[in-house]
Design a protein around this motif. Structure first.
Motif, PDB file in Angstrom:
ATOM      1  N   THR A  61       0.860  -1.179   0.000  1.00  0.00           N
ATOM      2  CA  THR A  61       0.000   0.000   0.000  1.00  0.00           C
ATOM      3  C   THR A  61       0.896   1.229   0.000  1.00  0.00           C
ATOM      4  O   THR A  61       1.735   1.379   0.883  1.00  0.00           O
ATOM      5  CB  THR A  61      -0.925   0.009   1.234  1.00  0.00           C
ATOM      6  OG1 THR A  61      -1.689  -1.204   1.250  1.00  0.00           O
ATOM      7  CG2 THR A  61      -1.860   1.195   1.198  1.00  0.00           C
ATOM      8  N   LEU A  79       1.127   5.349   0.107  1.00  0.00           N
ATOM      9  CA  LEU A  79       0.399   6.535   0.563  1.00  0.00           C
ATOM     10  C   LEU A  79       1.223   7.767   0.205  1.00  0.00           C
ATOM     11  O   LEU A  79       2.286   7.997   0.774  1.00  0.00           O
ATOM     12  CB  LEU A  79       0.168   6.467   2.068  1.00  0.00           C
ATOM     13  CG  LEU A  79      -0.554   5.210   2.560  1.00  0.00           C
ATOM     14  CD1 LEU A  79      -0.412   5.064   4.052  1.00  0.00           C
ATOM     15  CD2 LEU A  79      -1.996   5.256   2.151  1.00  0.00           C
ATOM     16  N   THR A  80       0.717   8.547  -0.765  1.00  0.00           N
ATOM     17  CA  THR A  80       1.421   9.746  -1.228  1.00  0.00           C
ATOM     18  C   THR A  80       0.449  10.911  -1.288  1.00  0.00           C
ATOM     19  O   THR A  80      -0.553  10.843  -2.008  1.00  0.00           O
ATOM     20  CB  THR A  80       2.022   9.519  -2.637  1.00  0.00           C
ATOM     21  OG1 THR A  80       2.828   8.345  -2.624  1.00  0.00           O
ATOM     22  CG2 THR A  80       2.869  10.705  -3.069  1.00  0.00           C
ATOM     23  N   GLN A  85      -3.165  10.305  -1.254  1.00  0.00           N
ATOM     24  CA  GLN A  85      -3.655   9.302  -2.192  1.00  0.00           C
ATOM     25  C   GLN A  85      -3.165   7.919  -1.777  1.00  0.00           C
ATOM     26  O   GLN A  85      -2.026   7.758  -1.344  1.00  0.00           O
ATOM     27  CB  GLN A  85      -3.190   9.610  -3.613  1.00  0.00           C
ATOM     28  CG  GLN A  85      -3.754  10.889  -4.174  1.00  0.00           C
ATOM     29  CD  GLN A  85      -3.274  11.129  -5.599  1.00  0.00           C
ATOM     30  OE1 GLN A  85      -2.364  10.489  -6.091  1.00  0.00           O
ATOM     31  NE2 GLN A  85      -3.916  12.068  -6.271  1.00  0.00           N
ATOM     32  N   LYS A  86      -4.029   6.934  -1.933  1.00  0.00           N
ATOM     33  CA  LYS A  86      -3.712   5.558  -1.559  1.00  0.00           C
ATOM     34  C   LYS A  86      -3.732   4.684  -2.809  1.00  0.00           C
ATOM     35  O   LYS A  86      -4.666   4.758  -3.613  1.00  0.00           O
ATOM     36  CB  LYS A  86      -4.750   5.064  -0.544  1.00  0.00           C
ATOM     37  CG  LYS A  86      -4.580   3.643  -0.098  1.00  0.00           C
ATOM     38  CD  LYS A  86      -5.655   3.312   0.924  1.00  0.00           C
ATOM     39  CE  LYS A  86      -5.653   1.873   1.309  1.00  0.00           C
ATOM     40  NZ  LYS A  86      -6.713   1.569   2.273  1.00  0.00           N
ATOM     41  N   GLN A  87      -2.700   3.864  -2.965  1.00  0.00           N
ATOM     42  CA  GLN A  87      -2.629   2.944  -4.099  1.00  0.00           C
ATOM     43  C   GLN A  87      -2.213   1.578  -3.566  1.00  0.00           C
ATOM     44  O   GLN A  87      -1.225   1.458  -2.847  1.00  0.00           O
ATOM     45  CB  GLN A  87      -1.612   3.454  -5.123  1.00  0.00           C
ATOM     46  CG  GLN A  87      -1.535   2.640  -6.375  1.00  0.00           C
ATOM     47  CD  GLN A  87      -0.550   3.247  -7.391  1.00  0.00           C
ATOM     48  OE1 GLN A  87       0.249   4.121  -7.073  1.00  0.00           O
ATOM     49  NE2 GLN A  87      -0.638   2.776  -8.616  1.00  0.00           N
ATOM     50  N   GLU A  88      -2.981   0.546  -3.936  1.00  0.00           N
ATOM     51  CA  GLU A  88      -2.651  -0.809  -3.500  1.00  0.00           C
ATOM     52  C   GLU A  88      -2.104  -1.590  -4.684  1.00  0.00           C
ATOM     53  O   GLU A  88      -2.623  -1.507  -5.799  1.00  0.00           O
ATOM     54  CB  GLU A  88      -3.878  -1.491  -2.906  1.00  0.00           C
ATOM     55  CG  GLU A  88      -4.299  -0.837  -1.609  1.00  0.00           C
ATOM     56  CD  GLU A  88      -5.405  -1.574  -0.879  1.00  0.00           C
ATOM     57  OE1 GLU A  88      -5.963  -2.542  -1.437  1.00  0.00           O
ATOM     58  OE2 GLU A  88      -5.705  -1.186   0.251  1.00  0.00           O
ATOM     59  N   THR A 145       6.775   9.538   0.499  1.00  0.00           N
ATOM     60  CA  THR A 145       5.779   8.486   0.298  1.00  0.00           C
ATOM     61  C   THR A 145       5.953   7.434   1.390  1.00  0.00           C
ATOM     62  O   THR A 145       7.062   7.015   1.693  1.00  0.00           O
ATOM     63  CB  THR A 145       5.934   7.825  -1.084  1.00  0.00           C
ATOM     64  OG1 THR A 145       5.635   8.776  -2.096  1.00  0.00           O
ATOM     65  CG2 THR A 145       5.019   6.615  -1.247  1.00  0.00           C
TER      66      THR A 145
END
Length: 129
Positions: free
Chosen positions: A77, A79-80, A83-86, A108
């Motif tokens: 995961t 986190l920037t 924004q969250k991206q998996e 990040t």
């Protein structure tokens, strides 16, 4: 120097070695990045995250030796800036990796949930510099 003095000097030298930070910590292994990434240690295993805008990879070492990740699973995961991206990492020859477009920047934060065969899942946390 007589026997008693020699014995005392030897004992003091041994005590100094045994109480040095490296011995007391018990790790005895190098935690520095080997692939240009950021390292997190979890339960005596080093996880090195190498994150680029088009590729993220996770290298796993146990006391300096590469761990077989051919049957491992990992979910990352990112986190920037709110924004969250998996991302699901797939086993490669010597690492776990994903390609695509990733929002990577200084600061990040990343959390990897890694399961190695026959072991409980562990969570490794990173902050990119």
């Amino acid at each position: 120097m007589n026997f008693k003095q020699s014995f005392v000097m030897t004992a003091l030298s041994l005590a100094a070695v045994l109480t040095s930070p490296a011995v007391v910590a018990g790790s005895g292994h190098d935690h520095s990045p080997k692939h240009g990434g950021v390292v997190a240690e979890v339960k005596d295993v080093d996880y090195e995250l190498v994150a680029k805008p088009d590729r993220v990879s996770l290298h796993v070492r146990d006391h300096g030796k590469a761990v077989d990740v051919s049957k491992a699973t990992a979910k990352l995961t990112l986190l920037t800036a709110g924004q969250k991206q998996e991302v699901e990492l797939k086993p490669m020859t010597d690492r776990m990796e994903a390609t695509g477009q990733f929002n990577i920047a200084k600061g990040t934060r990343a959390v990897a949930l890694v399961t190695l065969p026959g072991k409980p899942a562990v969570t490794a946390r990173f902050e990119l510099k």
